[in-house]
Design a protein around this motif. Structure first.
Motif, PDB file in Angstrom:
ATOM      1  N   ASN A   3       3.847   3.379  -4.761  1.00  0.00           N
ATOM      2  CA  ASN A   3       2.430   3.713  -4.639  1.00  0.00           C
ATOM      3  C   ASN A   3       1.885   3.365  -3.268  1.00  0.00           C
ATOM      4  N   MET A   4       2.375   2.261  -2.705  1.00  0.00           N
ATOM      5  CA  MET A   4       1.917   1.833  -1.396  1.00  0.00           C
ATOM      6  C   MET A   4       2.343   2.825  -0.313  1.00  0.00           C
ATOM      7  N   LEU A   5       3.471   3.515  -0.515  1.00  0.00           N
ATOM      8  CA  LEU A   5       3.997   4.430   0.491  1.00  0.00           C
ATOM      9  C   LEU A   5       3.608   5.884   0.244  1.00  0.00           C
ATOM     10  N   SER A   6       2.874   6.142  -0.824  1.00  0.00           N
ATOM     11  CA  SER A   6       2.561   7.522  -1.189  1.00  0.00           C
ATOM     12  C   SER A   6       1.755   8.250  -0.109  1.00  0.00           C
ATOM     13  N   GLN A   7       1.013   7.507   0.705  1.00  0.00           N
ATOM     14  CA  GLN A   7       0.224   8.141   1.763  1.00  0.00           C
ATOM     15  C   GLN A   7       1.116   8.808   2.813  1.00  0.00           C
TER      16      GLN A   7
END
Length: 221
Positions: A3-7
């Motif tokens: 989720n932290m890397l989804s950007q």
């Protein structure tokens, strides 16, 4: 962690040339061939072939030898996606429709192989200075990706007399005329010199794109 890397997930686009972000160009090949600045590839997925395109033929090789223009290209073809960048510079996509665009060779990142290109010498340049006075002319229909060192400004040359530093100019549209303006004096020769003593006078009808930089210094080998 996902989720932290989804950007940073890969973007989707219906266009062959699209921006993954402002520093990274994404090209969906789908059987087409493009040309890019040599060494610009940072990643790819799929069945992709890279071919050294050199100067684009004997005539252009002779132009390079005479002008010193460093437009060295790589042909990229196949099926897949290619990511291109140039030292984390800002990337901008310009889409030509049976039109012409002139670009500073060092700022050219990639373009559709269907677009024709040649090296042009600015009228009136003589032997005064070397950098920025030989540029790459692109014409036809397709996408062109260029780079800038920071966010550029687009100036309408028909609205007022327009003068730019030859090391800061990035590109200009068809219909724009370019000539050399000099303001040589002892004072001008102090410091960086050429950026202040020699300017490009832009006229006609169209726009010129200027970056907020006179170019990044090149480290000695």
């Amino acid at each position: 962690m996902d989720n932290m890397l989804s950007q940073f997930d890969e973007t989707t686009s219906s266009q062959a040339f699209s921006l993954q972000n402002d520093k990274l160009l994404k090209v969906a090949l789908n059987g087409m061939t493009i040309q890019s600045k040599h060494g610009a590839m940072v990643a790819y997925q799929g069945d992709v072939t890279f071919t050294h395109a050199g100067g684009g033929g004997l005539g252009r090789m002779v132009q390079k030898a005479v002008t010193g223009e460093g437009t060295t290209l790589t042909k990229i073809s196949g099926s897949g996606e290619v990511f291109l960048a140039d030292t984390a510079k800002d990337i901008h996509i310009i889409r030509l429709q049976s039109d012409k665009l002139t670009v500073n060779g060092s700022s050219l990142l990639a373009f559709d192989a269907g677009i024709d290109w040649s090296i042009e010498r600015m009228k009136g340049a003589g032997a005064m200075v070397g950098g920025g006075l030989f540029n790459t002319s692109l014409s036809g229909t397709g996408a062109v990706a260029i780079t800038t060192d920071g966010p550029p400004v687009r100036l309408d040359v028909a609205s007022a007399p327009t003068f730019v530093d030859p090391q800061a100019v990035i590109a200009w549209s068809s219909g724009v005329t370019v000539s050399i303006k000099t303001a040589m004096s002892a004072k001008n020769l102090i410091g960086r010199g050429s950026g202040e003593s020699i300017q490009l006078a832009m006229g006609g009808i169209g726009w010129v794109l200027v970056q907020p930089s006179e170019g990044r210094p090149v480290a000695a080998g």
